[in-house]
Design a protein around this motif. Structure first.
Motif, PDB file in Angstrom:
ATOM      1  N   THR A  68       0.981  -1.135   0.128  1.00  0.00           N
ATOM      2  CA  THR A  68      -0.009   0.061  -0.114  1.00  0.00           C
ATOM      3  C   THR A  68       0.933   1.242  -0.006  1.00  0.00           C
ATOM      4  OG1 THR A  68      -1.470  -1.330   1.322  1.00  0.00           O
ATOM      5  CG2 THR A  68      -1.832   1.294   1.438  1.00  0.00           C
ATOM      6  N   ILE A  69       0.645   2.049  -1.040  1.00  0.00           N
ATOM      7  CA  ILE A  69       1.453   3.288  -0.938  1.00  0.00           C
ATOM      8  C   ILE A  69       0.523   4.421  -0.326  1.00  0.00           C
ATOM      9  CG2 ILE A  69       0.549   3.815  -3.422  1.00  0.00           C
ATOM     10  CD1 ILE A  69       3.223   5.305  -3.775  1.00  0.00           C
ATOM     11  N   SER A  70       1.197   5.386   0.273  1.00  0.00           N
ATOM     12  CA  SER A  70       0.301   6.557   0.833  1.00  0.00           C
ATOM     13  C   SER A  70       1.305   7.690   1.011  1.00  0.00           C
ATOM     14  CB  SER A  70      -0.451   6.003   2.277  1.00  0.00           C
ATOM     15  OG  SER A  70       0.851   5.797   3.133  1.00  0.00           O
ATOM     16  N   ARG A  71       0.629   8.963   1.397  1.00  0.00           N
ATOM     17  CA  ARG A  71       1.365   9.814   1.633  1.00  0.00           C
ATOM     18  C   ARG A  71       0.940  10.719   2.777  1.00  0.00           C
ATOM     19  NH1 ARG A  71       1.241  12.671  -4.179  1.00  0.00           N
ATOM     20  NH2 ARG A  71       2.581  14.211  -3.280  1.00  0.00           N
ATOM     21  N   ASP A  72       1.774  11.477   3.301  1.00  0.00           N
ATOM     22  CA  ASP A  72       1.338  12.480   4.387  1.00  0.00           C
ATOM     23  C   ASP A  72       1.928  13.882   3.994  1.00  0.00           C
ATOM     24  OD1 ASP A  72       1.113  14.255   6.504  1.00  0.00           O
ATOM     25  OD2 ASP A  72       1.521  12.546   8.086  1.00  0.00           O
ATOM     26  N   ASN A  73       1.065  14.636   3.531  1.00  0.00           N
ATOM     27  CA  ASN A  73       1.671  15.887   2.638  1.00  0.00           C
ATOM     28  C   ASN A  73       2.081  16.860   4.048  1.00  0.00           C
ATOM     29  OD1 ASN A  73       1.118  15.296   0.087  1.00  0.00           O
ATOM     30  ND2 ASN A  73      -0.949  15.995   0.240  1.00  0.00           N
ATOM     31  N   ALA A  74       1.573  16.811   5.222  1.00  0.00           N
ATOM     32  CA  ALA A  74       2.105  17.581   6.086  1.00  0.00           C
ATOM     33  C   ALA A  74       3.540  17.061   6.601  1.00  0.00           C
ATOM     34  CB  ALA A  74       0.903  17.505   7.163  1.00  0.00           C
ATOM     35  N   LYS A  75       3.863  16.118   6.471  1.00  0.00           N
ATOM     36  CA  LYS A  75       5.197  15.522   6.796  1.00  0.00           C
ATOM     37  C   LYS A  75       6.204  15.510   5.545  1.00  0.00           C
ATOM     38  CE  LYS A  75       3.828  12.923  10.970  1.00  0.00           C
ATOM     39  NZ  LYS A  75       3.745  11.667  11.599  1.00  0.00           N
ATOM     40  N   ASN A  76       5.640  15.716   4.236  1.00  0.00           N
ATOM     41  CA  ASN A  76       6.412  15.704   2.989  1.00  0.00           C
ATOM     42  C   ASN A  76       6.877  14.220   3.032  1.00  0.00           C
ATOM     43  OD1 ASN A  76       5.865  18.280   2.720  1.00  0.00           O
ATOM     44  ND2 ASN A  76       8.042  18.953   2.635  1.00  0.00           N
ATOM     45  N   THR A  77       6.082  13.175   3.177  1.00  0.00           N
ATOM     46  CA  THR A  77       6.526  11.971   3.255  1.00  0.00           C
ATOM     47  C   THR A  77       5.594  10.895   2.410  1.00  0.00           C
ATOM     48  OG1 THR A  77       7.712  12.397   5.156  1.00  0.00           O
ATOM     49  CG2 THR A  77       7.183   9.721   4.855  1.00  0.00           C
ATOM     50  N   VAL A  78       6.056  10.089   1.682  1.00  0.00           N
ATOM     51  CA  VAL A  78       5.447   9.106   1.293  1.00  0.00           C
ATOM     52  C   VAL A  78       5.879   7.930   1.741  1.00  0.00           C
ATOM     53  CG1 VAL A  78       7.009   8.847  -0.940  1.00  0.00           C
ATOM     54  CG2 VAL A  78       4.535   8.049  -1.105  1.00  0.00           C
ATOM     55  N   TYR A  79       4.984   6.743   1.928  1.00  0.00           N
ATOM     56  CA  TYR A  79       5.345   5.441   2.391  1.00  0.00           C
ATOM     57  C   TYR A  79       4.813   4.529   1.643  1.00  0.00           C
ATOM     58  CZ  TYR A  79       4.788   8.373   6.742  1.00  0.00           C
ATOM     59  OH  TYR A  79       5.081   9.493   7.565  1.00  0.00           O
ATOM     60  N   LEU A  80       5.467   3.332   1.727  1.00  0.00           N
ATOM     61  CA  LEU A  80       5.233   1.932   1.146  1.00  0.00           C
ATOM     62  C   LEU A  80       5.150   0.911   2.084  1.00  0.00           C
ATOM     63  CD1 LEU A  80       4.590   0.437  -1.677  1.00  0.00           C
ATOM     64  CD2 LEU A  80       6.969  -0.229  -1.459  1.00  0.00           C
ATOM     65  N   GLN A  81       3.823   0.584   2.553  1.00  0.00           N
ATOM     66  CA  GLN A  81       3.701  -0.482   3.561  1.00  0.00           C
ATOM     67  C   GLN A  81       3.583  -1.862   2.847  1.00  0.00           C
ATOM     68  OE1 GLN A  81       3.376  -0.533   7.062  1.00  0.00           O
ATOM     69  NE2 GLN A  81       3.288  -2.786   6.792  1.00  0.00           N
ATOM     70  N   MET A  82       4.439  -2.622   3.085  1.00  0.00           N
ATOM     71  CA  MET A  82       4.766  -4.052   2.312  1.00  0.00           C
ATOM     72  C   MET A  82       4.665  -5.205   3.316  1.00  0.00           C
ATOM     73  SD  MET A  82       8.260  -3.264   0.145  1.00  0.00           S
ATOM     74  CE  MET A  82       9.387  -3.326   1.618  1.00  0.00           C
ATOM     75  N   ASN A  83       3.483  -5.831   2.890  1.00  0.00           N
ATOM     76  CA  ASN A  83       2.920  -6.908   3.929  1.00  0.00           C
ATOM     77  C   ASN A  83       3.278  -8.400   2.831  1.00  0.00           C
ATOM     78  OD1 ASN A  83       2.139  -5.234   5.899  1.00  0.00           O
ATOM     79  ND2 ASN A  83       0.174  -5.011   4.973  1.00  0.00           N
ATOM     80  N   SER A  84       3.173  -9.481   3.783  1.00  0.00           N
ATOM     81  CA  SER A  84       3.200 -10.800   3.106  1.00  0.00           C
ATOM     82  C   SER A  84       4.380 -10.770   1.986  1.00  0.00           C
ATOM     83  CB  SER A  84       1.978 -11.063   2.370  1.00  0.00           C
ATOM     84  OG  SER A  84       0.776 -11.055   3.380  1.00  0.00           O
ATOM     85  N   LEU A  85       5.596 -10.267   2.505  1.00  0.00           N
ATOM     86  CA  LEU A  85       6.759 -10.305   1.761  1.00  0.00           C
ATOM     87  C   LEU A  85       7.322 -11.629   1.198  1.00  0.00           C
ATOM     88  CD1 LEU A  85       8.481  -7.380   3.647  1.00  0.00           C
ATOM     89  CD2 LEU A  85       7.858  -7.328   1.156  1.00  0.00           C
ATOM     90  N   LYS A  86       7.700 -11.789  -0.125  1.00  0.00           N
ATOM     91  CA  LYS A  86       8.213 -12.842  -0.653  1.00  0.00           C
ATOM     92  C   LYS A  86       9.743 -12.541  -1.010  1.00  0.00           C
ATOM     93  CE  LYS A  86       3.776 -13.442  -2.951  1.00  0.00           C
ATOM     94  NZ  LYS A  86       2.812 -13.484  -4.072  1.00  0.00           N
TER      95      LYS A  86
END
Length: 114
Positions: A68-86
Motif C-alpha cells: 500500500t502506497i500512501s502520503r502525508d503531505n504535512a510531513k512531506n513523506t510518502v510510504y510503502l507498506q509491504m505485507n506478506s513479503l516474498k
C-alpha cells in the motif's frame, strides 16, 4: 528541485512486513506525483506503486493486495507498506517524484529470506 531520502529497508523473513518511508524536501511536495520503484540484481528497474497528487494509487500486479502506497503531505513523506513479503520482493527500492522534472532517492535495500 526535490531531494528524496528513503529509509525503512532491511532483512525480513518471508511473510513479514516492512514500511518504507521517503522524506522529501525542497519543493511543493503535495503537487508531485510519487512512485516507488525497485531493482533486483540483473533486472531492470520496475514500477511498484504510484500515487497521484490527488491520492489515486496504482500498483504492479505482483504486489496488488500486499503493498500500500500512501502520503502525508504535512510531513512531506510518502510510504510503502509491504505485507506478506516474498523472496522475489528482494530488491533496492527507490522513491521517485515527478511533475515538471524527475527526481530519485538513493535507494534502500529490502531483503526477504525464505
Amino acid at each position: 528541485q526535490v531531494q528524496l531520502v528513503e529509509s525503512g529497508g532491511g532483512l525480513v523473513q518471508a511473510g513479514g512486513s516492512l514500511r518504507l518511508s521517503c522524506a522529501a524536501s525542497g519543493s511543493v511536495f503535495s503537487s508531485y506525483f510519487m512512485d516507488w520503484y525497485r531493482q533486483a540484481p540483473g533486472k531492470q528497474r520496475e514500477l511498484v506503486a504510484g500515487l497521484t497528487s490527488g491520492g489515486s494509487a496504482n500498483y504492479a500486479d505482483s504486489v496488488k493486495g500486499r503493498f500500500t502506497i500512501s502520503r502525508d503531505n504535512a510531513k512531506n513523506t510518502v510510504y510503502l507498506q509491504m505485507n506478506s513479503l516474498k523472496p522475489e520482493d528482494t530488491a533496492v527500492y527507490y522513491c521517485h517524484a515527478w511533475r515538471t522534472g524527475h527526481y530519485w532517492g538513493q535507494g534502500t535495500q529490502v531483503t526477504v529470506s525464505s
